[in-house]
Motif scaffolding. Structure first.
Motif, PDB file in Angstrom:
ATOM      1  N   ASP A   1       0.840  -1.207   0.000  1.00 35.25           N
ATOM      2  CA  ASP A   1       0.000   0.000   0.000  1.00 35.25           C
ATOM      3  C   ASP A   1       0.871   1.252   0.000  1.00 35.25           C
ATOM      4  N   ASN A   2       1.833   1.289   0.898  1.00 39.35           N
ATOM      5  CA  ASN A   2       2.720   2.456   0.969  1.00 39.35           C
ATOM      6  C   ASN A   2       3.595   2.564  -0.276  1.00 39.35           C
TER       7      ASN A   2
ATOM      8  N   SER B   1       1.582   3.946  -3.224  1.00 39.64           N
ATOM      9  CA  SER B   1       1.366   5.389  -3.062  1.00 39.64           C
ATOM     10  C   SER B   1       2.620   6.169  -3.438  1.00 39.64           C
ATOM     11  N   TYR B   2       3.780   5.666  -2.981  1.00 46.06           N
ATOM     12  CA  TYR B   2       5.031   6.345  -3.307  1.00 46.06           C
ATOM     13  C   TYR B   2       5.328   6.264  -4.804  1.00 46.06           C
TER      14      TYR B   2
ATOM     15  N   THR C   1       3.683   8.845  -6.875  1.00 44.72           N
ATOM     16  CA  THR C   1       4.245  10.203  -6.767  1.00 44.72           C
ATOM     17  C   THR C   1       5.446  10.410  -7.677  1.00 44.72           C
TER      18      THR C   1
END
Length: 729
Positions: A592-593, A596-597, A600
């Motif tokens: 999940d993290n 998200s990264y 970006t």
């Protein structure tokens, strides 16, 4: 506590219990009974430099008297930051004779660990191998209890009566510095009565050494061992080896670090028996095996694995070279080229065809015999592979009979002698310890007449607890208990032991000592095992998280795993490498993290593709680089693999307390782990940092990956201060 009341002990006639001996008394006895002019031998550029056991004894006495004059009372600690050479042996024995406690420090430790050991052990003097090592440690010697520094090897222009500030302006302390030669000269000036007093003040239960090893959480723990611990273990091992002779008839080559208990106990055993000991370095060991031709040789599995793999590679090479169709095509094509050249130029009528002109290293031959040579090569290849297959069928404990026994004798004449020649050709026993050896390797070399005696033990047990020897030798096991050793198996399979050879405990660490040795005197090894029906111990796994590489080095996973898991991009990290040649890491990303990264920085991919993207791999490499800081180079992570999986209690990979079930993780991801060690860059990623010393550190990226990597956003590269890295040796 135990699954049964049964305890296992040494079989009859497999060694003796010899207690009450100090380590200097072993040398004294050897000097009297087995004088040897080549007791200690060190390789130099001028060749082997011998030292008799009487000269060794005198040198140790000189050091003992001078050290006592320098640092005072019995029981003080002396730190040794030295190479495994004759100087180490002299200083070690000098400390022991003076009733001082030596603290050998592994040269591969980080500077911060070295300083911690100096402070924790309250070392009163530091003996360093040379000025180069002294320069590296001097800036950090502040707040240490050192009263003196001794340098073993100094340049010809060395000035006496110096202090540390004169030699190293960066020194934080005013400490006197002596050369080892100065130290010995001071000792020679003292009278013979003082030498007699040395021995009268020494007792077998005196503390002899403190050896620091990694603790569960990575902190260094000092294992305390007495004279009797070490001498008793050495004599128990040596008296159990059949046909072992006294004096110079037995020759050993030592390349393992004497800062570790395995090599050191063997040194004491050889010293006691009056053997000739040749000290060398790992990078010269293969050359010196052939030169020294030892009868006894102690090693770790990694060297045997390399020799074994070389033999298998040679078989493949021979098969390739001797394939008839391939070789014939190669020769015919070169002959055609040669014939064309002859037609273009005038040649004498009796021109002889030379295979050397085709790039083959053979004497001059006529074309008519080339087919014969090919058949000879094919025959040699078949013989080599026939012998190889015979060796693979061998099984220790089952003596060969009938036709198979005859074939082994024939193979010995044709092929096996070549394999023994790697070890010098005279080897009687090859002792293997420090880590587990594969059964196939032990059986293989036994078929070729190289008897491997594999053992098992810990620093806390003064080296060996069990050892294969004589008729008690089975591949895939670590043998039977030594004389004086009791072993039991706990309910959970942990190996427990009691003996006169186990440690008094960890220095200035009563809590860790209580966890190690229970109220009934059983030492908890942290290893899992079982006994076979005929009484041989087999190691089946690990209860503790700490494990050993095939080099014999300990790796403590917890510190580096914890550092990695502090990143929001890492869900779990599991270090692997037990019985392997280096440490690796399985990284289970927090998807999940990570997703998200990735968004970006403009990366939107499915999970499997995302974990292979060069930018993502580079991010995790930076995390591993940062986590590797503060670790000795041999325990750093050399490779890692990103795995798209989740560890949970439900799938059995986490315990109810959320701790990783290491054995189950290793089993579940065995394929991925094997890929890491099989040089598969497509699936495993290599770490390439400034402090890595492993030979296999190149990234191996393709041009396409390099192009993608160049488009990645800038990734901060962590720096690791010199204080947190291993010494430059």
């Amino acid at each position: 506590m135990l699954w049964s009341d049964q305890t296992y002990k040494a079989p009859p006639n497999s060694g003796e219990i010899l207690l009450g001996r100090t380590l200097p008394s072993l040398l004294d006895e050897a000097c009297d009974r087995y004088p040897n002019p080549q007791a200690l031998n060190e390789w130099t550029e001028k060749g082997w430099q011998p030292l008799s056991n009487q000269e060794f004894q005198s040198a140790a006495e000189e050091v003992a008297l001078s050290l006592l004059d320098l640092v005072g009372e019995k029981g003080n600690t002396i730190a040794l930051l030295m190479h495994s050479d004759v100087n180490f042996c002299i200083v070690d024995m000098g400390c022991l004779l003076a009733s001082l406690v030596d603290v050998p420090i592994d040269l591969t430790q980080t500077l911060e660990n070295i300083i911690f050991i100096l402070r924790h052990s309250q070392a009163k003097a530091l003996v360093v191998a040379n000025l180069d090592l002294l320069y590296q440690v001097t800036p950090y010697l502040g707040d240490t209890p050192l009263k003196a520094v001794i340098v073993a090897d100094v340049p010809d222009d060395w000035q006496q009566n110096q202090n540390l500030e004169q030699i190293c302006p960066e020194s934080p302390q005013h400490i006197p510095v002596f050369s080892l030669w100065e130290l010995r000269a001071k000792g020679r000036a003292l009278n013979s009565q003082s030498k007699l007093q040395l021995r009268s003040q020494l007792a077998a239960n005196d503390l002899a050494t403190i050896i620091y090893i990694p603790g569960v959480r990575g902190e260094a723990q000092g294992v305390m061992l007495t004279h009797e611990n070490l001498s008793g273990d050495a004599l128990s091992m040596f008296t159990g080896i059949p046909d072992l002779e006294f004096g110079a008839k037995e020759v050993t080559l030592s390349y393992l670090p004497l800062t570790h208990v395995f090599a050191r106990v063997f040194l004491y055993g050889h010293m006691s028996y009056g053997h000739s000991i040749y000290l060398t370095a790992p990078n010269r060991v293969i050359k010196h095996l052939k030169e020294v031709q030892p009868t006894l040789f102690a090693t770790v599995p990694l060297l045997l694995e390399r020799v074994y793999n070389k033999i298998l590679e040679e078989a493949k090479k021979r098969t390739k070279l001797a394939t008839q169709t391939e070789v014939k095509h190669n020769v015919l094509s070169r002959i055609l080229t040669f014939a064309t050249q002859m037609l273009r130029t005038e040649q004498p009528k009796m021109q002889r065809f030379r295979l050397s002109s085709l790039g083959w290293k053979f004497p001059p031959l006529r074309i008519s015999v080339s087919g014969s040579r090919l058949r000879e090569m094919a025959f040699q290849e078949r013989i080599y592979n026939w012998a190889l297959n015979l060796a693979k069928q061998y099984e220790l404990g089952n003596p060969p009979k009938g036709r198979y026994a005859l074939m082994l004798k024939l193979a010995d004449k044709l092929v096996f002698w070549q394999w023994r020649a790697v070890f010098g050709g005279r080897i009687k026993y090859l002792i293997c310890g420090g880590a587990a050896l594969k059964a196939e390797i032990a059986n293989f070399f036994a078929a070729a007449g190289v008897t491997i005696l594999q053992g098992y033990g810990l620093t806390e047990t003064s080296s060996a607890l069990t050892c294969n020897r004589g008729q008690f030798n089975r591949a895939g096991t670590v043998g039977v208990p030594l004389a004086g050793v009791e072993i039991a198996i706990a309910d959970d399979g942990e190996i427990l032991t009691r003996s006169p050879y186990i440690t008094q405990g960890y220095y200035n660490n009563p809590e860790a000592t209580q966890q190690l040795i229970d109220v009934n005197g059983w030492l908890h090894t942290g290893d899992l095992g079982e006994f076979t029906a005929d009484g041989f111990l087999k190691i089946t796994g690990l209860k503790k998280s700490r494990f050993k590489l095939s080099t014999g080095k300990y790796v403590t996973p917890q510190p580096i795993e914890t550092k990695l898991e502090q990143s929001p991009l890492v869900a779990k990290a599991v270090a692997v490498g037990s019985e392997r040649k280096f440490c690796a890491m399985l990284i289970f990303p927090n998807l999940d993290n990570l997703n998200s990264y990735a968004l970006t920085i403009g990366i939107d991919l499915p999970a499997d593709a995302l974990l292979k993207h060069p930018c993502i791999i580079a991010i995790y490499k930076a995390l591993v680089d940062e986590a590797n800081c503060h670790l000795p180079y041999w325990s750093t992570v050399k490779r890692f693999q990103l795995i798209n999986a989740t560890l949970t209690v439900e799938n059995g990979l986490l315990a109810p307390n959320r701790q990783v079930q290491r054995a189950k993780v290793v089993e579940a991801f065995a394929k991925e782990i094997d890929a890491i060690y099989e040089d598969a860059p497509a699936t495993s990623q290599r770490v390439d940092t400034g402090m890595q010393r492993h030979e296999d550190t190149k990234t191996g990226n393709t041009d396409e990956q390099d192009t993608l990597l160049s488009s990645c956003p800038s990734i901060p590269q962590p720096s690791c201060p010199a204080f947190a890295q291993s010494l430059n040796i």
